[in-house]
Design a protein around this motif. Structure first.
Motif, PDB file in Angstrom:
ATOM      1  N   ALA A 170       0.823  -1.216   0.000  1.00  0.00           N
ATOM      2  CA  ALA A 170       0.000   0.000   0.000  1.00  0.00           C
ATOM      3  C   ALA A 170       0.852   1.260   0.000  1.00  0.00           C
ATOM      4  O   ALA A 170       0.368   2.343  -0.340  1.00  0.00           O
ATOM      5  N   GLU A 171       2.110   1.161   0.405  1.00  0.00           N
ATOM      6  CA  GLU A 171       2.985   2.334   0.434  1.00  0.00           C
ATOM      7  C   GLU A 171       3.400   2.795  -0.967  1.00  0.00           C
ATOM      8  O   GLU A 171       3.863   3.918  -1.147  1.00  0.00           O
ATOM      9  N   LEU A 172       3.278   1.910  -1.957  1.00  0.00           N
ATOM     10  CA  LEU A 172       3.638   2.290  -3.318  1.00  0.00           C
ATOM     11  C   LEU A 172       2.658   3.346  -3.831  1.00  0.00           C
ATOM     12  O   LEU A 172       1.444   3.247  -3.597  1.00  0.00           O
ATOM     13  N   PRO A 173       3.129   4.359  -4.549  1.00  0.00           N
ATOM     14  CA  PRO A 173       2.245   5.428  -5.027  1.00  0.00           C
ATOM     15  C   PRO A 173       1.317   4.934  -6.140  1.00  0.00           C
ATOM     16  O   PRO A 173       1.475   3.835  -6.678  1.00  0.00           O
ATOM     17  N   GLU A 174       0.380   5.802  -6.505  1.00  0.00           N
ATOM     18  CA  GLU A 174      -0.586   5.473  -7.546  1.00  0.00           C
ATOM     19  C   GLU A 174       0.120   5.218  -8.882  1.00  0.00           C
ATOM     20  O   GLU A 174      -0.318   4.393  -9.689  1.00  0.00           O
ATOM     21  N   ALA A 175       1.223   5.943  -9.108  1.00  0.00           N
ATOM     22  CA  ALA A 175       1.961   5.789 -10.368  1.00  0.00           C
ATOM     23  C   ALA A 175       2.567   4.400 -10.501  1.00  0.00           C
ATOM     24  O   ALA A 175       2.981   3.999 -11.594  1.00  0.00           O
ATOM     25  N   ALA A 176       2.644   3.666  -9.395  1.00  0.00           N
ATOM     26  CA  ALA A 176       3.248   2.335  -9.413  1.00  0.00           C
ATOM     27  C   ALA A 176       2.194   1.238  -9.389  1.00  0.00           C
ATOM     28  O   ALA A 176       2.426   0.144  -8.859  1.00  0.00           O
ATOM     29  N   ALA A 177       1.022   1.506  -9.969  1.00  0.00           N
ATOM     30  CA  ALA A 177      -0.068   0.524  -9.929  1.00  0.00           C
ATOM     31  C   ALA A 177       0.320  -0.777 -10.624  1.00  0.00           C
ATOM     32  O   ALA A 177       0.034  -1.884 -10.135  1.00  0.00           O
TER      33      ALA A 177
END
Length: 598
Positions: free
Chosen positions: A116-123
């Motif tokens: 969940a810590e990964l940003p939206e850009a890393a979907a």
């Protein structure tokens, strides 16, 4: 007795634990550095896997991996995981981890305790990590001051494994040891590759340096095979262009495809352009025919370089793969340019040799026509005799048949004479046709006695008309030689004509011409034409076989030069000397035919 403060005891324990942890890390770092510092390229995989295992166990995580980034060659990919866990995915695969790959290329560390810590850009990356079962991970780019060498990664299959700053900093220090190994491995492999390439280049340059047109095909096939093996590709081809740009000949390793099926690539090669395409999708719209041909032959485009000599495209080198696509490499193009120079020079020399051979054949043919022109009167006499006899016999037969009583026995005798005279005239014409014909030389086993006899028979009327006594002294045990019949007949004819011309001027003594054959040591045979003319002036003796050098007022200086050219092409020698009792002797030698040719 002093009592310690409970507060001081409480704060001392974490400090001691931190110090112990730091000491354990420094011990690990020291052990890893010592174990990896002298690792050679062949042992790199085993040493790095062992190091990954040590770090994974030290960190208390589940698995670790190392992905090397290498262009133009197979990359190193290593991992170690606790029993029951699968190998982690390659984080350098940009299609699965685009966000992570971009940050690593920028030299940034990627870490997360939870997906969940990964940003939206890393979907996309988050989904790939989830499929691989990676819940917590740290990824550290490996570099030694230059471009990124690879990525070091450690991860857990459970959420919540923390990657604090001090731990990441320690892992950066560890990564330097891994990066050093990769850097040394890369340099060792690069050096070994360069040595292999220099060895290949030296081999080809040596093999092609004195390559004759006769041995060209087999040598080029071997050379192409060496290059294909060096590059690790599946197919290699060499094509030859004429001066007008037409693809005339080709040589190939494995299956060859017609250049007409690849018009776009052929046109670019003819313009001197390099083709370096690793995927069919890279081909432009105008290469539609080439794309279909690649699909039909189930090969992937690779690389093609033009072969230039003095700015002229003489051919092209083409290499392609059947299996996996190979990454583009500037170093590969540079290597192919160097290899191309060797093939280009070999092609140019072969073309020059074939052109010189063609010119020699034309010159020899002109020489034969010129020589036979000098024998016009003699040949006319040779043909006139049987033709006159045929006419006389035919008229006699007519008279016999016109009478009341026909003597059939006499008619049979007349017809037999006509047949014999016809064969005699046909033999003269056949000999002339043989000497006048044009075409490629045909090297076969030859009896030099038979060749000398045929020329002597052709020249007998001319010697009689010139008042010259010609005799033959032929060795009975003469071994066969190897050569072209027409060209060697021309050599003997030119030497005989040269001897007759030498006796053309009035001089005292009998005009004699002797043709001898004999062994010349164990490996050669010799033919000598001896005349009784005035001999050769000392100043001319060393030049008489040179083109355009003549001692005759009306001579062109080509007869003996043609003799020298033909005999040299046959691997023999020519020479001349003055006789002790007057006149001169001209000789040539030829190698004896080998046992296999006999």
């Amino acid at each position: 007795m002093k009592l310690r403060s409970p507060t001081r005891r409480a704060t001392g324990r974490p400090a001691r634990r931190g110090l112990a942890s730091r000491l354990r890390f420094e011990t690990l770092l020291s052990e890893l550095s010592a174990g990896l510092i002298h690792v050679s390229a062949p042992d790199t995989g085993v040493a790095l896997e062992r190091a990954l295992e040590q770090v994974v166990k030290f960190l208390g995580v589940d698995r670790g991996g190392l992905d090397e980034q290498a262009e133009g060659r197979p990359r190193l990919r290593l991992s170690w995981a606790r029993p029951g866990l699968e190998e982690p995915p390659s984080v350098t695969a940009a299609e699965q981890f685009p966000w992570v790959s971009a940050r690593l290329r920028d030299g940034k560390v990627v870490r997360f305790s939870r997906l969940a810590e990964l940003p939206e850009a890393a979907a996309i990356d988050r989904a790939s990590f989830e499929r691989a079962g990676a819940r917590s991970k740290v990824l550290i780019p490996l570099r030694t001051g230059g471009p990124i060498l690879g990525v070091l990664s450690f991860g857990a299959v459970r959420d919540g494994y923390a990657w604090p700053d001090d731990l990441v900093e320690r892992l950066r220090l560890l990564s330097e040891a891994f990066a050093g190994v990769l850097d040394r491995r890369r340099m060792e492999l690069s050096l070994a590759e360069r040595l292999r390439f220099e060895k290949l280049l030296s081999f080809l340059a040596t093999a092609f340096s004195h390559l004759s047109a006769a041995d060209f095909d087999s040598a080029v096939q071997r050379g192409l095979r060496e290059v294909v093996d060096f590059l690790g590709v599946d197919r290699g081809s060499l094509i030859e262009f004429t001066r007008d740009g037409t693809a005339t000949r080709s040589w190939a390793v494995e299956e060859w495809v017609e250049m007409g099926e690849f018009p776009w690539m052929t046109a670019r090669l003819q313009r001197g352009e390099v083709i370096n395409v690793s995927q069919l999708e890279e081909l432009p719209d105008e290469a539609a025919v080439d794309r279909q041909s690649y699909l039909m032959h189930r090969v992937k485009p690779q690389v093609a370089v033009p072969l230039l000599v003095s700015g002229i495209v003489v051919g092209g080198l083409i290499f392609s793969t059947v299996g996996a696509e190979r990454a583009k490499s500037d170093e590969l193009i540079q290597q192919l340019h160097l290899l191309g120079e060797v093939f280009a020079n070999a092609l140019s020399r072969k073309q020059g040799e074939l052109e010189a051979m063609r010119l020699r054949q034309e010159l020899a043919h002109i020489g034969r026509v010129s020589a036979l022109g000098e024998l016009t009167a003699s040949l006319a006499h040779e043909l006139n005799q049987p033709l006159t006899a045929i006419l006389s016999n035919a008229q006699a037969a007519q008279r016999l048949l016109a009478g009341d009583m026909v003597d059939l026995e006499k008619v049979r005798e007349i017809l037999s004479d006509i047949v014999a005279d016809d064969k005699r005239a046909a033999a003269v014409i056949s000999g002339l046709r043989g000497l006048l014909k044009k075409g490629e030389p045909e090297f076969v086993r030859l009896d030099l006695n038979e060749i000398v006899g045929a020329v002597a028979w052709l020249m007998r009327s001319d010697t009689i008309m010139r008042n010259v006594s010609m005799s033959l002294d032929l060795a009975s045990d003469l071994p066969n030689a190897r050569g072209d019949r027409v060209q060697l007949q021309q050599v003997v004819l030119n030497l005989v004509l040269n001897g007759l011309e030498a006796m053309r001027e009035p001089h005292a003594g009998t005009r004699t011409l002797v043709i001898r054959t004999a062994r010349d040591g164990a490996g050669a045979v010799r033919v000598t034409v001896q005349d009784s003319g005035p001999g050769i002036a000392p100043k001319d003796l060393g030049h008489i076989f040179e083109p355009l050098y003549t001692t005759k007022r009306e001579g062109l200086g080509m007869g003996l030069a043609i003799v020298h050219t033909i005999i040299s092409a046959h691997g023999g020698t020519v020479g001349a000397e003055n006789n002790r009792d007057g006149g001169a002797s001209f000789r040539f030698t030829l190698p004896v035919a080998s046992e296999r040719e006999r």
